[in-house]
Scaffold this active site. Sequence first.
Site, PDB file in Angstrom:
ATOM      1  N   ASP A  31       8.367 -54.417   4.166  1.00  0.00           N
ATOM      2  CA  ASP A  31       9.375 -54.290   5.222  1.00  0.00           C
ATOM      3  C   ASP A  31      10.715 -54.008   4.558  1.00  0.00           C
ATOM      4  O   ASP A  31      11.280 -54.863   3.877  1.00  0.00           O
ATOM      5  CB  ASP A  31       9.413 -55.587   6.033  1.00  0.00           C
ATOM      6  CG  ASP A  31      10.305 -55.500   7.253  1.00  0.00           C
ATOM      7  OD1 ASP A  31      11.200 -54.641   7.279  1.00  0.00           O
ATOM      8  OD2 ASP A  31      10.125 -56.326   8.173  1.00  0.00           O
ATOM      9  N   HIS A  32      11.240 -52.794   4.785  1.00  0.00           N
ATOM     10  CA  HIS A  32      12.462 -52.383   4.090  1.00  0.00           C
ATOM     11  C   HIS A  32      13.704 -53.125   4.597  1.00  0.00           C
ATOM     12  O   HIS A  32      14.760 -53.062   3.961  1.00  0.00           O
ATOM     13  CB  HIS A  32      12.654 -50.872   4.255  1.00  0.00           C
ATOM     14  CG  HIS A  32      13.434 -50.242   3.148  1.00  0.00           C
ATOM     15  ND1 HIS A  32      13.664 -50.860   1.929  1.00  0.00           N
ATOM     16  CD2 HIS A  32      14.050 -49.031   3.045  1.00  0.00           C
ATOM     17  CE1 HIS A  32      14.377 -50.079   1.155  1.00  0.00           C
ATOM     18  NE2 HIS A  32      14.634 -48.960   1.806  1.00  0.00           N
ATOM     19  N   ARG A  33      13.575 -53.847   5.705  1.00  0.00           N
ATOM     20  CA  ARG A  33      14.697 -54.679   6.166  1.00  0.00           C
ATOM     21  C   ARG A  33      14.872 -55.895   5.264  1.00  0.00           C
ATOM     22  O   ARG A  33      15.966 -56.473   5.187  1.00  0.00           O
ATOM     23  CB  ARG A  33      14.458 -55.148   7.605  1.00  0.00           C
ATOM     24  CG  ARG A  33      14.408 -54.040   8.647  1.00  0.00           C
ATOM     25  CD  ARG A  33      13.964 -54.585   9.989  1.00  0.00           C
ATOM     26  NE  ARG A  33      12.625 -55.156   9.938  1.00  0.00           N
ATOM     27  CZ  ARG A  33      12.015 -55.733  10.972  1.00  0.00           C
ATOM     28  NH1 ARG A  33      12.642 -55.822  12.143  1.00  0.00           N
ATOM     29  NH2 ARG A  33      10.808 -56.226  10.853  1.00  0.00           N
TER      30      ARG A  33
END
Length: 533
Positions: free
Chosen positions: A505-507
């Site tokens: 998850d790039h968040r």
Amino acid sequence: MSELKEFLLPDIGADAADITDILVSVGDTIAVDQDVLTIEGDKASMDVPSSVAGTVKEIKVKVGDSVSEGNLVLIVEVAGSAAAKAPAAEEAAPEAPVAEAAPAAPAAAVTAELKEITVPDIGGDEVEVTEVLVSVGDSIAADQDIITVEGDKASMDVPAPFAGVVKEIKVAAGDKVSEGSLVLIVEVQGAAAPAAAPVAAAPVAAAPVAEAPKAAPAAAQLSPSQVEIAGSIKASPSVRRTAREFNLDLAVIPATGIKGRTTKEDVQTYVKAQLLLAKSGGGGGGLQVLPFAKVDFAKFGEVEVKPLSRIQKISGPALHRNWVTIPHVTQFDEVDITELEAFRKEQNAIAAKRDLGLKISPLVFMMKAVAKALQQYPDFNSSLSADGESLILKKYINIGIAVDTPNGLVVPVVKDVINKGIYEISRELGEISKKARAGKLTSRDMQGGSMTISSLGGIGGTQFTPIVNAPEVAILGVSKSAMKPLWNGKEFEPRLMVPLALSYDHRVIDGAEGARFITAVNNYLTDLRTLIL
């Protein structure tokens, strides 16, 4: 003879809970382990099963009461044993037991009669049967729901007015019924003839007492709180009613209750998740996606309609949600497992000689490597808070393993991998995989994961992009290993290489940290000695 027994509330894992539903009535015959009431605490809702079998004489609680361990719930009349009464009868009438017993037995035998159950006044002219909740041969209790009907304005369950065994079902889903329509034909046990009571009481009483326990398990199969929906979905009438009000399919809602039951909290959690998706753009992550065009495939040739399995119905919406709401990045790498594979085969040979009853798979070493990397990079062992404003860092390390089953992919979780050895993990992985393929996993078996590993190495393929298994923030995909030439500085030499694909998850995880994590996993697998440092 019979005696009265008290059923006290058992340990419910909390100081106190509120009663939300009472599932039995005075006069009902209940079995051991039959659910008698539903309680709700601060964190969960659960059904409480009875520890005694018999007839409910008094109910000492009501909906809304706050109860705790040891509170009196029911007073139940329990039948005494025939063996215990026989000596007493012989002492009272020692000279005439044989002569009187033979004629008395038929007189006191329980007789059966067939009764009809019809649709009661349901407040409407005609309604549609949406579900039949019983089957031929089922033992039903009084006030147990037997069918669900739906009219123009509401849906409701129709209860049985008396207990018995279902002999015939006269309606089917889709039928239109109204007040007086025949629903079931039920075999009801009649009472013994009154004249037989005083004659040879001890021998005659043995017949009904001996038969009573036989009916108990059947009655417990389909209590009002254990009605099965869609073959294997269990939910209380109130939960089913709520699902129908919101037009929800219980088959797609993950069940977390005891024995795989769908609870009110499960429905609420699912609805909240759908509302969040709607806020983000109708489940499209802010994208307004056009619906697929309807196509009549049959006009092109022969087709077959195959219903989705329950697992597909549950996992499909979850995977779609994860894909469209989580910004995925996938990092690829190849790991040299030549030494690892040699060590694994050597240890399996030793285990076989010692008859340890286990086999170490490459996946076990990957679980240990991922656990070590999670310890080194704690952001991977986290989940985003519901409001998206903070990270929840987990202090435990549990690894989910995607298991291919005849009904679809499931992800059981192996707990505390960081503190377990290779042998222990191998045994546990073997047991939970066997349980998964047999369809016997519970919701508890699939909860609490830190990160998931999805291995397709036993099937084939060179790479794939796994979808993050939310609320986790990363997943490791493993493909099939292959011998490849690797330059050692002087020459090419054959090395066994396994492809890895890390989606995250790039968040939560940026590219640099993702690269560091997969490199750490690579190092641990290339040189197993680093796992103990």
